[in-house]
Scaffold this motif. Structure first.
Motif, PDB file in Angstrom:
ATOM      1  N   GLN A 161      60.696  68.020 -61.820  1.00  0.00           N
ATOM      2  CA  GLN A 161      60.461  66.566 -61.772  1.00  0.00           C
ATOM      3  C   GLN A 161      59.186  66.231 -62.533  1.00  0.00           C
ATOM      4  OE1 GLN A 161      60.520  65.357 -57.634  1.00  0.00           O
ATOM      5  NE2 GLN A 161      62.749  65.422 -57.556  1.00  0.00           N
ATOM      6  N   GLY A 162      59.002  66.879 -63.652  1.00  0.00           N
ATOM      7  CA  GLY A 162      57.797  66.700 -64.449  1.00  0.00           C
ATOM      8  C   GLY A 162      57.185  68.058 -64.757  1.00  0.00           C
ATOM      9  N   ASP A 163      56.068  68.025 -65.506  1.00  0.00           N
ATOM     10  CA  ASP A 163      55.445  69.280 -65.930  1.00  0.00           C
ATOM     11  C   ASP A 163      54.870  70.082 -64.776  1.00  0.00           C
ATOM     12  OD1 ASP A 163      56.079  68.752 -68.517  1.00  0.00           O
ATOM     13  OD2 ASP A 163      54.111  67.939 -69.063  1.00  0.00           O
ATOM     14  N   HIS A 164      54.488  69.421 -63.680  1.00  0.00           N
ATOM     15  CA  HIS A 164      53.794  70.113 -62.603  1.00  0.00           C
ATOM     16  C   HIS A 164      54.432  69.911 -61.240  1.00  0.00           C
ATOM     17  CE1 HIS A 164      50.715  69.489 -65.779  1.00  0.00           C
ATOM     18  NE2 HIS A 164      50.457  70.761 -65.499  1.00  0.00           N
ATOM     19  N   VAL A 165      55.665  69.420 -61.207  1.00  0.00           N
ATOM     20  CA  VAL A 165      56.327  69.157 -59.929  1.00  0.00           C
ATOM     21  C   VAL A 165      57.728  69.753 -59.950  1.00  0.00           C
ATOM     22  CG1 VAL A 165      57.173  67.398 -58.329  1.00  0.00           C
ATOM     23  CG2 VAL A 165      55.038  67.024 -59.576  1.00  0.00           C
ATOM     24  N   VAL A 166      58.044  70.503 -58.894  1.00  0.00           N
ATOM     25  CA  VAL A 166      59.390  71.045 -58.724  1.00  0.00           C
ATOM     26  C   VAL A 166      59.869  70.669 -57.328  1.00  0.00           C
ATOM     27  CG1 VAL A 166      60.783  73.143 -58.555  1.00  0.00           C
ATOM     28  CG2 VAL A 166      58.979  72.994 -60.282  1.00  0.00           C
ATOM     29  N   ALA A 167      61.062  70.104 -57.242  1.00  0.00           N
ATOM     30  CA  ALA A 167      61.673  69.781 -55.953  1.00  0.00           C
ATOM     31  C   ALA A 167      62.572  70.949 -55.552  1.00  0.00           C
ATOM     32  CB  ALA A 167      62.490  68.498 -56.057  1.00  0.00           C
ATOM     33  N   ILE A 168      62.331  71.484 -54.348  1.00  0.00           N
ATOM     34  CA  ILE A 168      63.099  72.621 -53.853  1.00  0.00           C
ATOM     35  C   ILE A 168      63.972  72.154 -52.695  1.00  0.00           C
ATOM     36  CG2 ILE A 168      62.939  74.862 -52.692  1.00  0.00           C
ATOM     37  CD1 ILE A 168      60.374  75.368 -54.263  1.00  0.00           C
ATOM     38  N   ARG A 169      65.245  72.460 -52.772  1.00  0.00           N
ATOM     39  CA  ARG A 169      66.196  72.081 -51.727  1.00  0.00           C
ATOM     40  C   ARG A 169      66.632  73.354 -50.996  1.00  0.00           C
ATOM     41  NH1 ARG A 169      71.716  71.754 -52.018  1.00  0.00           N
ATOM     42  NH2 ARG A 169      71.578  71.980 -54.292  1.00  0.00           N
ATOM     43  N   LEU A 170      66.566  73.318 -49.663  1.00  0.00           N
ATOM     44  CA  LEU A 170      66.914  74.490 -48.867  1.00  0.00           C
ATOM     45  C   LEU A 170      68.388  74.454 -48.460  1.00  0.00           C
ATOM     46  CD1 LEU A 170      63.797  74.762 -46.502  1.00  0.00           C
ATOM     47  CD2 LEU A 170      64.285  76.082 -48.571  1.00  0.00           C
ATOM     48  N   ALA A 171      68.977  75.635 -48.351  1.00  0.00           N
ATOM     49  CA  ALA A 171      70.366  75.744 -47.914  1.00  0.00           C
ATOM     50  C   ALA A 171      70.483  75.703 -46.396  1.00  0.00           C
ATOM     51  CB  ALA A 171      70.961  77.048 -48.441  1.00  0.00           C
ATOM     52  N   ARG A 172      69.351  75.940 -45.701  1.00  0.00           N
ATOM     53  CA  ARG A 172      69.351  75.968 -44.239  1.00  0.00           C
ATOM     54  C   ARG A 172      67.917  75.758 -43.778  1.00  0.00           C
ATOM     55  NH1 ARG A 172      66.944  80.655 -42.922  1.00  0.00           N
ATOM     56  NH2 ARG A 172      67.063  82.424 -44.373  1.00  0.00           N
ATOM     57  N   PRO A 173      67.698  75.423 -42.495  1.00  0.00           N
ATOM     58  CA  PRO A 173      66.326  75.307 -42.000  1.00  0.00           C
ATOM     59  C   PRO A 173      65.571  76.626 -42.180  1.00  0.00           C
ATOM     60  CG  PRO A 173      67.874  74.348 -40.435  1.00  0.00           C
ATOM     61  CD  PRO A 173      68.695  75.051 -41.473  1.00  0.00           C
ATOM     62  N   HIS A 174      64.368  76.534 -42.711  1.00  0.00           N
ATOM     63  CA  HIS A 174      63.615  77.749 -43.049  1.00  0.00           C
ATOM     64  C   HIS A 174      62.131  77.410 -42.995  1.00  0.00           C
ATOM     65  CE1 HIS A 174      62.788  81.613 -44.811  1.00  0.00           C
ATOM     66  NE2 HIS A 174      62.255  81.086 -45.902  1.00  0.00           N
ATOM     67  N   GLY A 175      61.390  78.056 -42.083  1.00  0.00           N
ATOM     68  CA  GLY A 175      60.006  77.667 -41.829  1.00  0.00           C
ATOM     69  C   GLY A 175      58.951  78.351 -42.681  1.00  0.00           C
ATOM     70  N   THR A 176      59.349  79.302 -43.553  1.00  0.00           N
ATOM     71  CA  THR A 176      58.330  80.098 -44.243  1.00  0.00           C
ATOM     72  C   THR A 176      58.376  79.951 -45.761  1.00  0.00           C
ATOM     73  OG1 THR A 176      59.735  82.083 -44.377  1.00  0.00           O
ATOM     74  CG2 THR A 176      58.445  81.785 -42.375  1.00  0.00           C
ATOM     75  N   LEU A 177      58.838  78.773 -46.229  1.00  0.00           N
ATOM     76  CA  LEU A 177      59.002  78.593 -47.668  1.00  0.00           C
ATOM     77  C   LEU A 177      57.695  78.803 -48.429  1.00  0.00           C
ATOM     78  CD1 LEU A 177      60.745  77.736 -50.101  1.00  0.00           C
ATOM     79  CD2 LEU A 177      60.035  75.387 -49.641  1.00  0.00           C
ATOM     80  N   LEU A 178      56.583  78.257 -47.914  1.00  0.00           N
ATOM     81  CA  LEU A 178      55.338  78.316 -48.681  1.00  0.00           C
ATOM     82  C   LEU A 178      54.869  79.747 -48.881  1.00  0.00           C
ATOM     83  CD1 LEU A 178      53.354  75.246 -47.302  1.00  0.00           C
ATOM     84  CD2 LEU A 178      54.656  75.449 -49.416  1.00  0.00           C
ATOM     85  N   THR A 179      54.970  80.581 -47.853  1.00  0.00           N
ATOM     86  CA  THR A 179      54.573  81.971 -48.034  1.00  0.00           C
ATOM     87  C   THR A 179      55.602  82.734 -48.865  1.00  0.00           C
ATOM     88  OG1 THR A 179      55.443  82.363 -45.809  1.00  0.00           O
ATOM     89  CG2 THR A 179      53.067  82.248 -46.046  1.00  0.00           C
ATOM     90  N   ASP A 180      56.879  82.351 -48.796  1.00  0.00           N
ATOM     91  CA  ASP A 180      57.874  82.973 -49.673  1.00  0.00           C
ATOM     92  C   ASP A 180      57.496  82.761 -51.136  1.00  0.00           C
ATOM     93  OD1 ASP A 180      59.272  83.592 -47.404  1.00  0.00           O
ATOM     94  OD2 ASP A 180      60.817  82.061 -47.681  1.00  0.00           O
TER      95      ASP A 180
END
Length: 377
Positions: free
Chosen positions: A22-41
């Motif tokens: 969504q621009g040079d410095h923005v990415v939108a991430i869509r999850l397939a299921r509830p997942h609480g550890t995306l940032l550390t992933d």
């Protein structure tokens, strides 16, 4: 996640359904299921698509967002230079990472001024002599790691929780921490170290050789105990083997190079093995080591643990986002594992670093990461 990449981290991104720029410095991430550890992933290394899908460059170079870029790769040595366009402040110095297998050779290099930083690479017995030198420094901090014994539950009687608890009772953790580990470790009461946010306040596991012997009974099956070829690790394994023998279980210690050990672990060719979870940044990592869906080659559940109650708690911790709710989940998991003993916790080791004068300000993180190298003056 692409099979064409063949990344060993593929399972870490399985919860991501898609990513859209969504621009040079923005990415939108869509999850397939509830997942609480995306940032550390997302702390996993990320490569440009063309580099990820092509053979490695002959010079070993890679683009990334860290403070360093790879300058040169040769056998046993990796040279990093400050990155021009990294996402972090540019370091003041290049860094050479050098492999030195022999511990005495490491100590001699430090004493001769031919090395600046050695993290967890010098035995506790050598640390007092090194600390007495004016040109070297020794610093430590409690670590967020766990040293443990993994047992292959497909090999009876290791499938019996009573037998696994008896293995735990036969080991004198406190004496090992005070002697061979030089006081740079504390006996473990569970899987998550006190230095970690998800730690549950539990007492160290008891040492009771007589109680262990009463459980072992007349069992005369000899077992194998895999360990690394490091001298200290071999000494520790032999002491543990003697303690188990005192309680009635004969154990053969088998020192192995890392690659050979991992192959035997993944193939189920072992009874017991001493391992370490070196970087417990996120307690969800336990899912890869204990969940029934992650038996090798899919994951690192090398003990072949298949426990529906444990799987349910691990899944709940994976999908829950609220930190306090997650803390409560892992406290329940710790209480459950204290009885089930699918892994036998041994101790939490300090992060210990030996430095030269010019690197004196370096201290590793609780997880043992080396990012502090990038801010040395």
């Amino acid at each position: 996640a692409s099979p064409a990449v063949g990344s060993r981290h593929a399972s870490a991104v399985e919860a991501i359904a898609g990513a859209t720029a969504q621009g040079d410095h923005v990415v939108a991430i869509r999850l397939a299921r509830p997942h609480g550890t995306l940032l550390t992933d997302l702390e996993l290394p990320i490569l440009r698509a063309d580099q990820a899908m092509s053979p490695p460059a002959p010079d070993g170079s890679l683009d990334g967002l860290g403070p360093y870029a790879i300058d040169r790769v040769s056998p046993g040595e990796l040279r990093l230079v400050p990155a021009v366009d990294g996402a972090l402040p540019r370091p003041a110095h290049p860094v050479i990472l050098r492999v030195v297998h022999d511990e005495n050779a490491r100590a001699l290099r430090l004493e001769a001024g031919r090395a600046d930083v050695a993290v967890n690479l010098v035995s506790p017995t050598l640390l007092p002599a090194i600390a007495s030198r004016p040109d070297l420094g020794v610093a430590s901090r409690p670590g967020a790691n766990l040293t443990y014994i993994v047992v292959d539950e497909e090999h009876p009687p290791l499938d019996d929780a009573r037998f696994r608890r008896a293995l735990s009772m036969a080991i004198d953790r406190a004496t090992l921490c005070a002697t061979l580990l030089g006081g740079h470790a504390q006996p473990a009461g569970g899987l998550i170290a006190p230095a970690h946010w998800a730690h549950a306040d539990t007492s160290p596991l008891p040492f009771d050789s007589a109680a262990a012997r009463s459980v072992f009974g007349e069992s005369r099956r000899r077992m194998t105990l895999l360990t690394s070829t490091e001298r200290l690790r071999g000494d520790i394994a032999r002491v543990i083997a003697q303690e188990l023998a005192d309680a009635g279980v004969e154990v053969d210690v088998v020192p192995l190079e890392l690659g050979t050990m991992i192959a035997r672990l993944n193939g189920g060719d072992f009874d017991l093995a001493i391992l370490q979870l070196p970087e417990m940044t996120e307690p969800n990592v336990l899912r890869r080591f204990l969940h029934g869906a992650f038996v090798p080659p899919v994951g690192a559940n090398r003990g072949r643990v298949r426990d529906a109650t444990l799987d349910a708690m691990l899944d709940e911790g994976d999908r829950t986002s609220d930190p306090e709710a997650r803390r409560a989940i892992y406290a329940r998991l710790e209480a459950f594992e204290r009885d089930a003993m699918h892994l036998v916790p041994l101790w939490y080791e300090d992060q210990v670093v030996v430095t030269s004068v010019r690197a004196r300000s370096f201290v590793p993180s609780a997880e043992g990461r080396w990012l502090g190298l990038a801010v040395l003056p």
